[in-house]
Design a protein around this motif. Sequence first.
Motif, PDB file in Angstrom:
ATOM      1  N   ASP A  53      -5.086   6.120   5.487  1.00 16.22           N
ATOM      2  CA  ASP A  53      -6.543   5.983   5.365  1.00 16.22           C
ATOM      3  C   ASP A  53      -7.029   4.722   6.072  1.00 16.22           C
ATOM      4  O   ASP A  53      -8.043   4.741   6.771  1.00 16.22           O
ATOM      5  N   GLY A  54      -6.308   3.629   5.901  1.00 22.33           N
ATOM      6  CA  GLY A  54      -6.695   2.362   6.510  1.00 22.33           C
ATOM      7  C   GLY A  54      -6.601   2.370   8.019  1.00 22.33           C
ATOM      8  O   GLY A  54      -7.344   1.653   8.699  1.00 22.33           O
ATOM      9  N   LEU A  55      -5.707   3.168   8.563  1.00 23.80           N
ATOM     10  CA  LEU A  55      -5.512   3.226  10.018  1.00 23.80           C
ATOM     11  C   LEU A  55      -6.432   4.232  10.694  1.00 23.80           C
ATOM     12  O   LEU A  55      -6.525   4.241  11.926  1.00 23.80           O
ATOM     13  N   ARG A  56      -7.110   5.033   9.913  1.00 27.53           N
ATOM     14  CA  ARG A  56      -7.954   6.106  10.465  1.00 27.53           C
ATOM     15  C   ARG A  56      -8.955   5.575  11.498  1.00 27.53           C
ATOM     16  O   ARG A  56      -9.206   6.233  12.506  1.00 27.53           O
ATOM     17  N   ASP A  57      -9.526   4.417  11.255  1.00 23.01           N
ATOM     18  CA  ASP A  57     -10.527   3.864  12.166  1.00 23.01           C
ATOM     19  C   ASP A  57      -9.958   2.788  13.089  1.00 23.01           C
ATOM     20  O   ASP A  57     -10.722   2.000  13.663  1.00 23.01           O
ATOM     21  N   LEU A  58      -8.639   2.740  13.214  1.00 23.79           N
ATOM     22  CA  LEU A  58      -7.982   1.752  14.077  1.00 23.79           C
ATOM     23  C   LEU A  58      -7.160   2.479  15.139  1.00 23.79           C
ATOM     24  O   LEU A  58      -5.951   2.669  14.996  1.00 23.79           O
ATOM     25  N   GLY A  91       7.807   2.967   9.751  1.00 20.72           N
ATOM     26  CA  GLY A  91       8.666   2.473   8.683  1.00 20.72           C
ATOM     27  C   GLY A  91       7.867   1.606   7.735  1.00 20.72           C
ATOM     28  O   GLY A  91       6.821   2.011   7.235  1.00 20.72           O
ATOM     29  N   ASP A  92       8.313   0.379   7.536  1.00 22.63           N
ATOM     30  CA  ASP A  92       7.656  -0.553   6.622  1.00 22.63           C
ATOM     31  C   ASP A  92       6.685  -1.490   7.339  1.00 22.63           C
ATOM     32  O   ASP A  92       6.477  -2.621   6.908  1.00 22.63           O
ATOM     33  N   ARG A  93       6.093  -1.033   8.429  1.00 28.87           N
ATOM     34  CA  ARG A  93       5.151  -1.855   9.168  1.00 28.87           C
ATOM     35  C   ARG A  93       4.148  -0.953   9.883  1.00 28.87           C
ATOM     36  O   ARG A  93       4.317   0.266   9.914  1.00 28.87           O
ATOM     37  N   ALA A 132       5.283  -9.437   0.447  1.00 29.22           N
ATOM     38  CA  ALA A 132       5.247  -8.186  -0.312  1.00 29.22           C
ATOM     39  C   ALA A 132       6.519  -7.393  -0.051  1.00 29.22           C
ATOM     40  O   ALA A 132       6.522  -6.162  -0.061  1.00 29.22           O
ATOM     41  N   GLY A 133       7.602  -8.104   0.233  1.00 29.91           N
ATOM     42  CA  GLY A 133       8.880  -7.433   0.467  1.00 29.91           C
ATOM     43  C   GLY A 133       8.962  -6.712   1.795  1.00 29.91           C
ATOM     44  O   GLY A 133       9.731  -5.767   1.954  1.00 29.91           O
ATOM     45  N   GLY A 134       8.180  -7.158   2.782  1.00 25.13           N
ATOM     46  CA  GLY A 134       8.216  -6.521   4.097  1.00 25.13           C
ATOM     47  C   GLY A 134       7.479  -5.201   4.143  1.00 25.13           C
ATOM     48  O   GLY A 134       7.722  -4.382   5.019  1.00 25.13           O
ATOM     49  N   LYS A 135       6.564  -4.983   3.229  1.00 24.96           N
ATOM     50  CA  LYS A 135       5.774  -3.750   3.178  1.00 24.96           C
ATOM     51  C   LYS A 135       4.390  -3.998   3.771  1.00 24.96           C
ATOM     52  O   LYS A 135       3.971  -5.128   3.989  1.00 24.96           O
ATOM     53  N   VAL A 136       3.649  -2.921   3.997  1.00 21.20           N
ATOM     54  CA  VAL A 136       2.291  -3.008   4.521  1.00 21.20           C
ATOM     55  C   VAL A 136       1.320  -3.238   3.362  1.00 21.20           C
ATOM     56  O   VAL A 136       1.395  -2.566   2.334  1.00 21.20           O
ATOM     57  N   THR A 137       0.413  -4.200   3.563  1.00 25.09           N
ATOM     58  CA  THR A 137      -0.601  -4.523   2.553  1.00 25.09           C
ATOM     59  C   THR A 137      -1.988  -4.501   3.205  1.00 25.09           C
ATOM     60  O   THR A 137      -2.117  -4.325   4.425  1.00 25.09           O
ATOM     61  N   LEU A 192       0.830  -1.193   0.000  1.00 22.43           N
ATOM     62  CA  LEU A 192       0.000   0.000   0.000  1.00 22.43           C
ATOM     63  C   LEU A 192       0.870   1.251   0.000  1.00 22.43           C
ATOM     64  O   LEU A 192       1.992   1.232   0.527  1.00 22.43           O
ATOM     65  N   SER A 193       0.343   2.335  -0.528  1.00 22.78           N
ATOM     66  CA  SER A 193       1.037   3.624  -0.486  1.00 22.78           C
ATOM     67  C   SER A 193       0.903   4.201   0.925  1.00 22.78           C
ATOM     68  O   SER A 193       0.000   3.808   1.680  1.00 22.78           O
ATOM     69  N   PRO A 194       1.767   5.142   1.289  1.00 24.84           N
ATOM     70  CA  PRO A 194       1.626   5.771   2.609  1.00 24.84           C
ATOM     71  C   PRO A 194       0.228   6.369   2.821  1.00 24.84           C
ATOM     72  O   PRO A 194      -0.330   6.266   3.916  1.00 24.84           O
ATOM     73  N   HIS A 195      -0.341   6.943   1.782  1.00 25.39           N
ATOM     74  CA  HIS A 195      -1.690   7.522   1.890  1.00 25.39           C
ATOM     75  C   HIS A 195      -2.727   6.431   2.157  1.00 25.39           C
ATOM     76  O   HIS A 195      -3.623   6.602   2.997  1.00 25.39           O
TER      77      HIS A 195
END
Length: 101
Positions: free
Chosen positions: A13-18, A25-27, A76-81, A6-9
């Motif tokens: 957005d995904g964390l807004r309700d969490l 970093g990459d997590r 995904a190469g250690g990135k957030v998905t 996922l992109s930083p944006h």
Amino acid sequence: MPAAPLSPHEIEDGLRDLPGWTPDGDRITCSYRLPSHVAAAAFTVHIAAIQDELNHHSDLTLGYNTVTLAVNSHDAGGKVTGKDLALAARISAVAPGHGAR
């Protein structure tokens, strides 16, 4: 097929309700405080069951009365998905039942 990072944006957005979950970093990470060590251990077991159900596992640390998680997708190469956000959402949903804040 591996999930796309996922992109930083998209992460923001995904964390807004969490509540409590933040990009690091990459997590994404979150720390919960619980009423006791036994409550923290029980919460950890519940998280492990959710992770097995989703076949997606985090770095999970049990402290005296804390539980800390760090999540990313190795495939995904250690990135957030999206899988990471889904796991965070499931954990956030059960946290109050354990007295986690």
